[in-house]
Motif scaffolding. Structure first.
Motif, PDB file in Angstrom:
ATOM      1  N   PRO A   1       0.761  -1.249   0.000  1.00  0.00           N
ATOM      2  CA  PRO A   1       0.000   0.000   0.000  1.00  0.00           C
ATOM      3  C   PRO A   1       0.793   1.302   0.000  1.00  0.00           C
ATOM      4  O   PRO A   1       0.511   2.190  -0.818  1.00  0.00           O
ATOM      5  CB  PRO A   1      -0.865  -0.126   1.259  1.00  0.00           C
ATOM      6  N   ASP A   2       1.753   1.481   0.892  1.00  0.00           N
ATOM      7  CA  ASP A   2       2.441   2.776   0.980  1.00  0.00           C
ATOM      8  C   ASP A   2       3.093   3.188  -0.339  1.00  0.00           C
ATOM      9  O   ASP A   2       2.813   4.279  -0.860  1.00  0.00           O
ATOM     10  CB  ASP A   2       3.482   2.757   2.101  1.00  0.00           C
ATOM     11  N   PRO A   3       3.964   2.374  -0.920  1.00  0.00           N
ATOM     12  CA  PRO A   3       4.553   2.772  -2.205  1.00  0.00           C
ATOM     13  C   PRO A   3       3.519   2.825  -3.322  1.00  0.00           C
ATOM     14  O   PRO A   3       3.613   3.669  -4.224  1.00  0.00           O
ATOM     15  CB  PRO A   3       5.621   1.709  -2.476  1.00  0.00           C
ATOM     16  N   SER A   4       2.524   1.951  -3.281  1.00  0.00           N
ATOM     17  CA  SER A   4       1.508   1.954  -4.327  1.00  0.00           C
ATOM     18  C   SER A   4       0.812   3.305  -4.414  1.00  0.00           C
ATOM     19  O   SER A   4       0.584   3.825  -5.514  1.00  0.00           O
ATOM     20  CB  SER A   4       0.480   0.851  -4.071  1.00  0.00           C
ATOM     21  N   VAL A   5       0.476   3.885  -3.277  1.00  0.00           N
ATOM     22  CA  VAL A   5      -0.166   5.201  -3.276  1.00  0.00           C
ATOM     23  C   VAL A   5       0.755   6.234  -3.915  1.00  0.00           C
ATOM     24  O   VAL A   5       0.327   7.067  -4.722  1.00  0.00           O
ATOM     25  CB  VAL A   5      -0.545   5.623  -1.847  1.00  0.00           C
ATOM     26  N   ARG A   6       2.046   6.179  -3.577  1.00  0.00           N
ATOM     27  CA  ARG A   6       3.003   7.129  -4.165  1.00  0.00           C
ATOM     28  C   ARG A   6       3.094   6.954  -5.675  1.00  0.00           C
ATOM     29  O   ARG A   6       3.176   7.936  -6.419  1.00  0.00           O
ATOM     30  CB  ARG A   6       4.380   6.950  -3.526  1.00  0.00           C
ATOM     31  N   TYR A   7       3.067   5.715  -6.133  1.00  0.00           N
ATOM     32  CA  TYR A   7       3.158   5.464  -7.562  1.00  0.00           C
ATOM     33  C   TYR A   7       1.938   6.025  -8.293  1.00  0.00           C
ATOM     34  O   TYR A   7       2.064   6.623  -9.366  1.00  0.00           O
ATOM     35  CB  TYR A   7       3.266   3.959  -7.834  1.00  0.00           C
ATOM     36  N   VAL A   8       0.760   5.819  -7.721  1.00  0.00           N
ATOM     37  CA  VAL A   8      -0.457   6.319  -8.361  1.00  0.00           C
ATOM     38  C   VAL A   8      -0.453   7.846  -8.389  1.00  0.00           C
ATOM     39  O   VAL A   8      -0.858   8.467  -9.380  1.00  0.00           O
ATOM     40  CB  VAL A   8      -1.706   5.774  -7.648  1.00  0.00           C
ATOM     41  N   GLU A   9       0.007   8.455  -7.313  1.00  0.00           N
ATOM     42  CA  GLU A   9       0.075   9.918  -7.286  1.00  0.00           C
ATOM     43  C   GLU A   9       1.085  10.442  -8.304  1.00  0.00           C
ATOM     44  O   GLU A   9       0.858  11.483  -8.934  1.00  0.00           O
ATOM     45  CB  GLU A   9       0.421  10.388  -5.877  1.00  0.00           C
ATOM     46  N   ALA A  10       2.174   9.715  -8.497  1.00  0.00           N
ATOM     47  CA  ALA A  10       3.146  10.104  -9.523  1.00  0.00           C
ATOM     48  C   ALA A  10       2.522   9.985 -10.911  1.00  0.00           C
ATOM     49  O   ALA A  10       2.768  10.813 -11.794  1.00  0.00           O
ATOM     50  CB  ALA A  10       4.394   9.231  -9.427  1.00  0.00           C
ATOM     51  N   CYS A  11       1.694   8.952 -11.120  1.00  0.00           N
ATOM     52  CA  CYS A  11       0.993   8.807 -12.392  1.00  0.00           C
ATOM     53  C   CYS A  11       0.041   9.974 -12.622  1.00  0.00           C
ATOM     54  O   CYS A  11      -0.062  10.492 -13.743  1.00  0.00           O
ATOM     55  CB  CYS A  11       0.219   7.493 -12.422  1.00  0.00           C
ATOM     56  N   ALA A  12      -0.664  10.381 -11.588  1.00  0.00           N
ATOM     57  CA  ALA A  12      -1.587  11.505 -11.714  1.00  0.00           C
ATOM     58  C   ALA A  12      -0.843  12.773 -12.101  1.00  0.00           C
ATOM     59  O   ALA A  12      -1.307  13.562 -12.933  1.00  0.00           O
ATOM     60  CB  ALA A  12      -2.348  11.702 -10.403  1.00  0.00           C
ATOM     61  N   GLU A  13       0.328  12.962 -11.517  1.00  0.00           N
ATOM     62  CA  GLU A  13       1.135  14.142 -11.827  1.00  0.00           C
ATOM     63  C   GLU A  13       1.636  14.111 -13.271  1.00  0.00           C
ATOM     64  O   GLU A  13       1.708  15.142 -13.944  1.00  0.00           O
ATOM     65  CB  GLU A  13       2.318  14.207 -10.864  1.00  0.00           C
ATOM     66  N   ALA A  14       1.950  12.906 -13.763  1.00  0.00           N
ATOM     67  CA  ALA A  14       2.519  12.764 -15.107  1.00  0.00           C
ATOM     68  C   ALA A  14       1.462  12.526 -16.179  1.00  0.00           C
ATOM     69  O   ALA A  14       1.786  12.489 -17.367  1.00  0.00           O
ATOM     70  CB  ALA A  14       3.523  11.611 -15.115  1.00  0.00           C
ATOM     71  N   GLY A  15       0.208  12.339 -15.778  1.00  0.00           N
ATOM     72  CA  GLY A  15      -0.834  12.062 -16.752  1.00  0.00           C
ATOM     73  C   GLY A  15      -0.762  10.667 -17.329  1.00  0.00           C
ATOM     74  O   GLY A  15      -1.084  10.439 -18.495  1.00  0.00           O
ATOM     75  N   VAL A  16      -0.345   9.703 -16.506  1.00  0.00           N
ATOM     76  CA  VAL A  16      -0.224   8.307 -16.927  1.00  0.00           C
ATOM     77  C   VAL A  16      -1.331   7.493 -16.257  1.00  0.00           C
ATOM     78  O   VAL A  16      -1.567   7.638 -15.051  1.00  0.00           O
ATOM     79  CB  VAL A  16       1.157   7.741 -16.534  1.00  0.00           C
TER      80      VAL A  16
END
Length: 262
Positions: free
Chosen positions: A69-84
Motif C-alpha cells: 500500500p504505501d509505495p503503491s499510493v506514491r506510484y499512483v500519485e506520480a501517475c496523476a502528476e505525469a498524466g499516466v
C-alpha cells in the motif's frame, strides 16, 4: 501500448513483465523496484525513487502496480502528476490511502481491483445469484494463500463479502473487520461460539506456495452449496492486468474496476 511496471523484482512484477514480453503490441517503457535487482525478462530494472522522472522521460501510456500500500499510493500519485493511467492490483489499503488513490483518479484514469482473474469475476456473479436465491442460508467464506501474503482476509475475500452484504441489503463499509467491530462478520472461531442469525464466518489460511483459493459455503434446509475459485498460476492475474491496461489506455480520468472492463 507503452507499459510501466512497479515492483518489477517481486512475484507479480515478474509475471507482468513475462506476460508483456509475450504480448503483441506491448512495449515495456520502464520497470522499477524498491531494492536493486538484476534485469527481469531482459528488461533493466531501475530505482523506484526515480519513477517521477522516468514517467516524464519515457512517456508510458499506463503503469501496472502489484506492490504494497504505501509505495503503491506514491506510484499512483506520480501517475496523476505525469498524466499516466494506472492499473492497481495492490490490496490492503487503509481508508486514508484509498482516499489518496481516489484523489489521484480525478486527474488520471485509475483501475483498481483486488483480483484480475476472469474466473473470479464469474465467481462473484454466481455468488450474488446464489445468495439471492437462498437468503436465509448460513454463509462461510474461506480463503487460502501462500505463506508470504501480508493482508488477511485477502482483498478478493473482502470484495466477495461486500457482494454478500449487498445482496442481503445490509451494506457495510469496506476493509478488514474483527469480531468486536459491530458487523456480522466473524473472523475465525475459538471457544464457545454459537452461531448468530445473519452471521458470516470468515477464515484465512496461509500455507506453502498456494497462489489463491476462495470458497463460499451456503448451508441450510439440509443441503450445502459451495462455490470455489482456484488460481493455478499468478500468470492469470498478470494477463488480466494487461487486459485492463489495454482497456484503460486513452480513457478519461476517473476510478474504474475490473467489472467495468468486462
Amino acid at each position: 501500448m507503452r507499459l510501466a511496471v512497479t515492483g518489477a523484482g517481486g512475484h507479480m512484477g515478474r509475471e507482468v513483465l513475462a506476460a508483456a514480453s509475450d504480448r503483441d503490441g506491448v512495449e515495456v517503457a520502464l520497470a522499477v523496484n524498491r531494492s536493486p535487482v538484476d534485469s527481469v525478462e531482459g528488461y533493466d530494472v531501475e530505482d523506484e525513487a526515480d519513477l517521477p522522472r522516468l514517467l516524464d522521460e519515457r512517456d508510458p501510456d499506463v503503469l501496472v502496480d502489484f506492490t504494497v500500500p504505501d509505495p503503491s499510493v506514491r506510484y499512483v500519485e506520480a501517475c496523476a502528476e505525469a498524466g499516466v493511467a494506472a492499473v492497481v492490483g495492490t490490496t490492503g489499503f487503509s481508508d486514508a490511502q484509498l482516499d489518496r488513490v481516489a484523489a489521484a483518479a480525478e486527474s488520471t484514469p485509475v483501475l483498481r481491483a483486488a483480483n484480475f482473474a476472469r474466473g473470479v469475476a464469474a465467481l462473484r456473479r454466481a455468488i450474488r445469484e446464489a445468495v439471492a436465491a437462498v437468503p436465509a442460508y448460513d454463509v462461510e467464506l474461506t480463503e487460502t494463500h501462500h505463506n508470504r501474503k501480508r493482508d488477511a482476509p485477502s482483498g478478493t475475500a473482502l470484495t466477495i463479502l461486500d457482494d454478500v452484504d449487498e445482496v442481503r441489503e445490509e451494506p457495510r463499509s469496506s476493509g478488514s473487520r474483527t469480531e468486536s467491530d459491530g458487523s456480522d462478520r466473524v473472523h475465525g472461531r475459538k471457544g464457545e461460539q454459537p452461531r448468530e442469525d445473519g452471521e458470516v464466518g470468515v477464515h484465512a489460511r496461509r500455507a506453502g506456495d498456494v497462489t489463491g483459493e476462495h470458497e463460499l459455503l451456503l448451508a441450510g434446509n439440509h443441503e450445502v452449496l459451495t462455490l470455489t475459485h482456484r488460481a493455478e498460476s499468478r500468470g492469470v492475474f498478470a494477463e488480466g492486468a494487461l487486459d485492463a491496461a489495454e482497456w484503460l489506455t486513452g480513457r478519461p480520468a476517473g476510478a474504474y474496476d475490473f467489472e467495468d472492463m468486462l
